[in-house]
Structures are given as C-alpha cells and as structure tokens.
Design a protein around this motif. Structure first.
Motif, PDB file in Angstrom:
ATOM      1  N   TRP A 190      14.076 -30.708  43.895  1.00 45.25           N
ATOM      2  CA  TRP A 190      14.139 -31.336  42.565  1.00 45.25           C
ATOM      3  C   TRP A 190      13.156 -32.493  42.434  1.00 45.25           C
ATOM      4  O   TRP A 190      12.583 -32.708  41.379  1.00 45.25           O
ATOM      5  CB  TRP A 190      15.568 -31.819  42.312  1.00 45.25           C
ATOM      6  CG  TRP A 190      15.820 -32.180  40.883  1.00 45.25           C
ATOM      7  CD1 TRP A 190      15.759 -33.403  40.316  1.00 45.25           C
ATOM      8  CD2 TRP A 190      16.159 -31.276  39.835  1.00 45.25           C
ATOM      9  NE1 TRP A 190      16.047 -33.333  38.980  1.00 45.25           N
ATOM     10  CE2 TRP A 190      16.297 -32.027  38.655  1.00 45.25           C
ATOM     11  CE3 TRP A 190      16.366 -29.888  39.785  1.00 45.25           C
ATOM     12  CZ2 TRP A 190      16.645 -31.456  37.436  1.00 45.25           C
ATOM     13  CZ3 TRP A 190      16.716 -29.332  38.575  1.00 45.25           C
ATOM     14  CH2 TRP A 190      16.845 -30.107  37.411  1.00 45.25           C
ATOM     15  N   GLU A 191      12.960 -33.250  43.488  1.00 43.54           N
ATOM     16  CA  GLU A 191      12.067 -34.402  43.462  1.00 43.54           C
ATOM     17  C   GLU A 191      10.666 -34.063  43.958  1.00 43.54           C
ATOM     18  O   GLU A 191       9.868 -34.966  44.213  1.00 43.54           O
ATOM     19  CB  GLU A 191      12.647 -35.543  44.315  1.00 43.54           C
ATOM     20  CG  GLU A 191      13.980 -36.081  43.842  1.00 43.54           C
ATOM     21  CD  GLU A 191      13.866 -36.827  42.525  1.00 43.54           C
ATOM     22  OE1 GLU A 191      12.740 -37.271  42.194  1.00 43.54           O
ATOM     23  OE2 GLU A 191      14.871 -36.961  41.825  1.00 43.54           O
ATOM     24  N   LYS A 192      10.389 -32.774  44.149  1.00 41.43           N
ATOM     25  CA  LYS A 192       9.104 -32.390  44.734  1.00 41.43           C
ATOM     26  C   LYS A 192       8.276 -31.486  43.832  1.00 41.43           C
ATOM     27  O   LYS A 192       7.100 -31.745  43.620  1.00 41.43           O
ATOM     28  CB  LYS A 192       9.330 -31.694  46.085  1.00 41.43           C
ATOM     29  CG  LYS A 192      10.003 -32.562  47.128  1.00 41.43           C
ATOM     30  CD  LYS A 192      10.199 -31.806  48.430  1.00 41.43           C
ATOM     31  CE  LYS A 192      10.881 -32.676  49.487  1.00 41.43           C
ATOM     32  NZ  LYS A 192      11.089 -31.933  50.752  1.00 41.43           N
ATOM     33  N   LYS A 193       8.873 -30.412  43.315  1.00 41.63           N
ATOM     34  CA  LYS A 193       8.075 -29.421  42.601  1.00 41.63           C
ATOM     35  C   LYS A 193       8.789 -28.949  41.342  1.00 41.63           C
ATOM     36  O   LYS A 193      10.019 -29.013  41.234  1.00 41.63           O
ATOM     37  CB  LYS A 193       7.775 -28.216  43.504  1.00 41.63           C
ATOM     38  CG  LYS A 193       6.944 -28.559  44.726  1.00 41.63           C
ATOM     39  CD  LYS A 193       6.708 -27.342  45.605  1.00 41.63           C
ATOM     40  CE  LYS A 193       5.911 -27.713  46.852  1.00 41.63           C
ATOM     41  NZ  LYS A 193       5.678 -26.565  47.745  1.00 41.63           N
ATOM     42  N   LEU A 194       7.980 -28.463  40.392  1.00 40.66           N
ATOM     43  CA  LEU A 194       8.496 -27.824  39.188  1.00 40.66           C
ATOM     44  C   LEU A 194       7.472 -26.801  38.713  1.00 40.66           C
ATOM     45  O   LEU A 194       6.326 -26.789  39.158  1.00 40.66           O
ATOM     46  CB  LEU A 194       8.825 -28.855  38.099  1.00 40.66           C
ATOM     47  CG  LEU A 194       7.745 -29.884  37.714  1.00 40.66           C
ATOM     48  CD1 LEU A 194       6.803 -29.318  36.684  1.00 40.66           C
ATOM     49  CD2 LEU A 194       8.394 -31.148  37.187  1.00 40.66           C
ATOM     50  N   ILE A 195       7.877 -25.938  37.787  1.00 38.88           N
ATOM     51  CA  ILE A 195       7.022 -24.853  37.303  1.00 38.88           C
ATOM     52  C   ILE A 195       6.844 -24.993  35.793  1.00 38.88           C
ATOM     53  O   ILE A 195       7.820 -25.212  35.056  1.00 38.88           O
ATOM     54  CB  ILE A 195       7.618 -23.474  37.650  1.00 38.88           C
ATOM     55  CG1 ILE A 195       7.725 -23.341  39.177  1.00 38.88           C
ATOM     56  CG2 ILE A 195       6.748 -22.349  37.098  1.00 38.88           C
ATOM     57  CD1 ILE A 195       8.406 -22.070  39.623  1.00 38.88           C
ATOM     58  N   LEU A 196       5.590 -24.825  35.334  1.00 34.58           N
ATOM     59  CA  LEU A 196       5.259 -24.934  33.920  1.00 34.58           C
ATOM     60  C   LEU A 196       4.910 -23.568  33.340  1.00 34.58           C
ATOM     61  O   LEU A 196       4.602 -22.623  34.070  1.00 34.58           O
ATOM     62  CB  LEU A 196       4.072 -25.876  33.727  1.00 34.58           C
ATOM     63  CG  LEU A 196       4.210 -27.279  34.313  1.00 34.58           C
ATOM     64  CD1 LEU A 196       2.953 -28.089  34.014  1.00 34.58           C
ATOM     65  CD2 LEU A 196       5.450 -27.977  33.788  1.00 34.58           C
ATOM     66  N   ASP A 197       4.953 -23.481  31.991  1.00 39.48           N
ATOM     67  CA  ASP A 197       4.697 -22.207  31.309  1.00 39.48           C
ATOM     68  C   ASP A 197       3.226 -21.995  30.966  1.00 39.48           C
ATOM     69  O   ASP A 197       2.897 -21.182  30.101  1.00 39.48           O
ATOM     70  CB  ASP A 197       5.529 -22.136  30.019  1.00 39.48           C
ATOM     71  CG  ASP A 197       5.134 -23.198  29.019  1.00 39.48           C
ATOM     72  OD1 ASP A 197       4.402 -24.149  29.409  1.00 39.48           O
ATOM     73  OD2 ASP A 197       5.548 -23.111  27.855  1.00 39.48           O
ATOM     74  N   LYS A 198       2.330 -22.708  31.588  1.00 40.53           N
ATOM     75  CA  LYS A 198       0.892 -22.538  31.371  1.00 40.53           C
ATOM     76  C   LYS A 198       0.237 -22.166  32.702  1.00 40.53           C
ATOM     77  O   LYS A 198       0.582 -22.725  33.755  1.00 40.53           O
ATOM     78  CB  LYS A 198       0.260 -23.823  30.824  1.00 40.53           C
ATOM     79  CG  LYS A 198       0.719 -24.191  29.422  1.00 40.53           C
ATOM     80  CD  LYS A 198       0.242 -23.192  28.394  1.00 40.53           C
ATOM     81  CE  LYS A 198       0.483 -23.694  26.971  1.00 40.53           C
ATOM     82  NZ  LYS A 198       1.904 -23.875  26.644  1.00 40.53           N
ATOM     83  N   GLY A 199      -0.730 -21.210  32.624  1.00 39.74           N
ATOM     84  CA  GLY A 199      -1.388 -20.756  33.843  1.00 39.74           C
ATOM     85  C   GLY A 199      -2.872 -20.553  33.673  1.00 39.74           C
ATOM     86  O   GLY A 199      -3.521 -21.180  32.823  1.00 39.74           O
ATOM     87  N   GLN A 200      -3.414 -19.649  34.455  1.00 38.71           N
ATOM     88  CA  GLN A 200      -4.861 -19.441  34.488  1.00 38.71           C
ATOM     89  C   GLN A 200      -5.424 -18.979  33.153  1.00 38.71           C
ATOM     90  O   GLN A 200      -6.535 -19.360  32.777  1.00 38.71           O
ATOM     91  CB  GLN A 200      -5.193 -18.419  35.586  1.00 38.71           C
ATOM     92  CG  GLN A 200      -4.832 -18.887  36.986  1.00 38.71           C
ATOM     93  CD  GLN A 200      -4.927 -17.775  38.012  1.00 38.71           C
ATOM     94  OE1 GLN A 200      -5.238 -16.628  37.665  1.00 38.71           O
ATOM     95  NE2 GLN A 200      -4.645 -18.086  39.279  1.00 38.71           N
TER      96      GLN A 200
END
Length: 300
Positions: free
Chosen positions: A131-141
């Motif tokens: 939770w305090e390290k990584k997250l995923i977003l809806d934008k990519g290459q």
C-alpha cells in the motif's frame, strides 16, 4: 509800464513765444497736408537719422553675428559631447543586448528543466501488501507514458513510473523502502542547497534528505523541491517541508526529515509529468555512479 515796452528784448521774446505756441498748435492739428517748414524739418531730421542709423545697424549686426557664431561654437561643442555620449550609449546597449540574449538562453534552459506536459490518470489498483509502495494507473504506452516519468498530485510529488504496459502504468511511491530510490532535491531559500532524498522512515512517516554539506545551515520549516538535475523529475515539484535537522551516522554531512506535501495513503486522481527536457544520462539506472556529484535519482 513804459519801461516794459521800452525793453525791446523782452518784447521780442514774448512775440517769439507766442509765435512758437501758435506754430505748435498749428502742427498738432489733424491735417492732410504738411506745411513747407515741416517738410524741410522732417526731411533734414530723417536724413540725419538715416546717416546715423545705417552704421549703427551695421555695427549691431556685426556684433549679433559674432554672438551667433560664438553660440554656434558652444552648441557645436555640446553636440559633439552628446555624440560621444551617444556612441558610448550605443556600445552599452549592444553589450546589454548581447548579455540579455545570453541570459534569455540561460532562462530558457531553466524553463526547460521545469516544463512538462501533465497527463491526467486515475488509480485503478493498489496491492494491500504494498500500500505504501506501489499503485497502478489507467494510462500506459498508448497514452505516451514511459518509464521514469514523475507522478504528482495537487499537493506535490508522490513517485515515478517503474513499469508500463500498453494501457497501464505501475508507480513506485516515494514512501518505498527501495534503497536505490533517490530523488535529487534542493532546499528553498536565499541560496539553493542540494541534497538527495534517500529512504523513508516508517515510524515518522517522513522522507529522509541526506548528503547536505555540514557547513550549510538549513532550518525547520524550509520547503524541499525537486532540483531537475536527475533527468527524471522536473524542477520545482514540491516534495515537502523540513521537520528536523541532524547529522548522519558519521557526522560528516547533515540530514533532515521531510514531511511529505502529498498524502500517500489517499490517492485517487494523479498527474503524470512528461518532461520537455531530460539531462544526459537521465536514465535512473545509469545515474548511480554520479549520485554524489549530480544528485541523480536511481530507481530499481
């Protein structure tokens, strides 16, 4: 009485006065014609005036010409002095113009370090274990997202892109315990002071700023921003505020605890910063060897 009339001189004087008064009265009347005596007197007086006036006017004109010549000489000297001043002014203007051009080029480079294109993104996933390290977003290459792009919120910097797919991006937060995750930062004040964000204190919930010269004075409350020198984070992104200043384990340099400006636990909408300019060797993996000299950010 007989004596009065016997005095011929007195009688002639009185007759002359009477005649003169009568002549004056006659000459003062409004008349269309001038009498012969008046003509003679006027012509004689006019001729005498013309004799004296012409030399007088000539001499006066000579003096006026000399005075004008002197004034012209003085004015010419003043104008020559002004021309010399103008030439110096032209040289100064040329120097200032050249300096202004050089400074504009420098300012342009400074602006390049700050310029970035913000890309809006939404947090779509977050692993409870990290939770305090990584997250995923809806934008990519396909949206132009690349590895090492900085991530910010309205409050300040939160992390950077470490992995991309065609339609998603994985973000590593500043609160990560990755020992190679470093951010080139500077302390804001009258003089810019550079250091490195290295590590995160889980107990204090604060970032750690290291590698500050021990002779440099920093104070609690000063703001910390990105320096733009690492080739990843644009310059001027707010990181946080100093809460405590101390020395490192060896006592050679200073370190400071930084309260992050952004809340890493409440993240929904973020912005991905696409830099307009990156430094040479800006790849995080390639900057480890130059951390001490340049303060580059390194990522895993």
């Amino acid at each position: 009485m007989p004596q009065f009339f016997s005095n011929k001189r007195l009688i002639l004087l009185l007759v002359g006065v009477i005649f003169l008064v009568a002549l004056i009265s006659f000459s003062l009347r409004d008349r269309d014609n001038v009498s012969l005596p008046e003509q003679i007197i006027k012509d004689v007086v006019g001729f005498g005036q013309s004799i004296f006036s012409k030399p007088t006017h000539y001499i006066t004109g000579v003096f006026d010409n000399v005075d004008s010549l002197l004034n012209t000489y003085e004015e010419n000297k003043r104008l020559k002095g002004r021309l010399e001043e103008f030439a110096k002014l032209q040289a100064d203007v040329h120097d200032l113009s050249s300096e202004n051009t050089r400074l504009r080029e420098i300012v342009g480079k400074e602006d390049d370090l700050r310029n970035y294109e913000p890309i809006q993104a939404t947090v779509i996933a977050r692993n409870p274990d990290q939770w305090e390290k990584k997250l995923i977003l809806d934008k990519g290459q396909v949206h132009g997202i690349e590895k090492n792009m900085a991530i910010i919120t309205a409050q300040g910097l939160i992390g950077k892109v470490i992995l991309t797919t065609p339609f998603t991006s994985t973000i590593e937060l500043l609160s990560s315990q990755n020992p190679n995750y470093r951010v080139s930062a500077m302390v804001m004040g009258e003089k810019e002071i550079f250091g490195l964000i290295e590590g995160y204190d889980d107990e204090r919930k604060e970032l750690i700023l290291k590698r500050i010269d021990s002779n440099i004075e920093i104070e609690v409350g000063q703001k910390i921003e990105t320096s733009g020198l690492g080739g990843v984070f644009p310059k001027g992104l707010l990181i946080g505020e100093i809460t405590e200043v101390s020395t490192d384990d060896f006592g050679l340099t200073k370190m400071a605890y930084i309260k992050p400006a952004a809340d890493f636990t409440l993240l929904d909408h973020v912005m991905i910063t696409k830099r307009a300019m990156t430094t040479v060797g800006g790849s995080e993996e390639d900057s480890t060897a130059t951390d001490d000299a340049q303060g580059d950010e390194d990522g895993s």
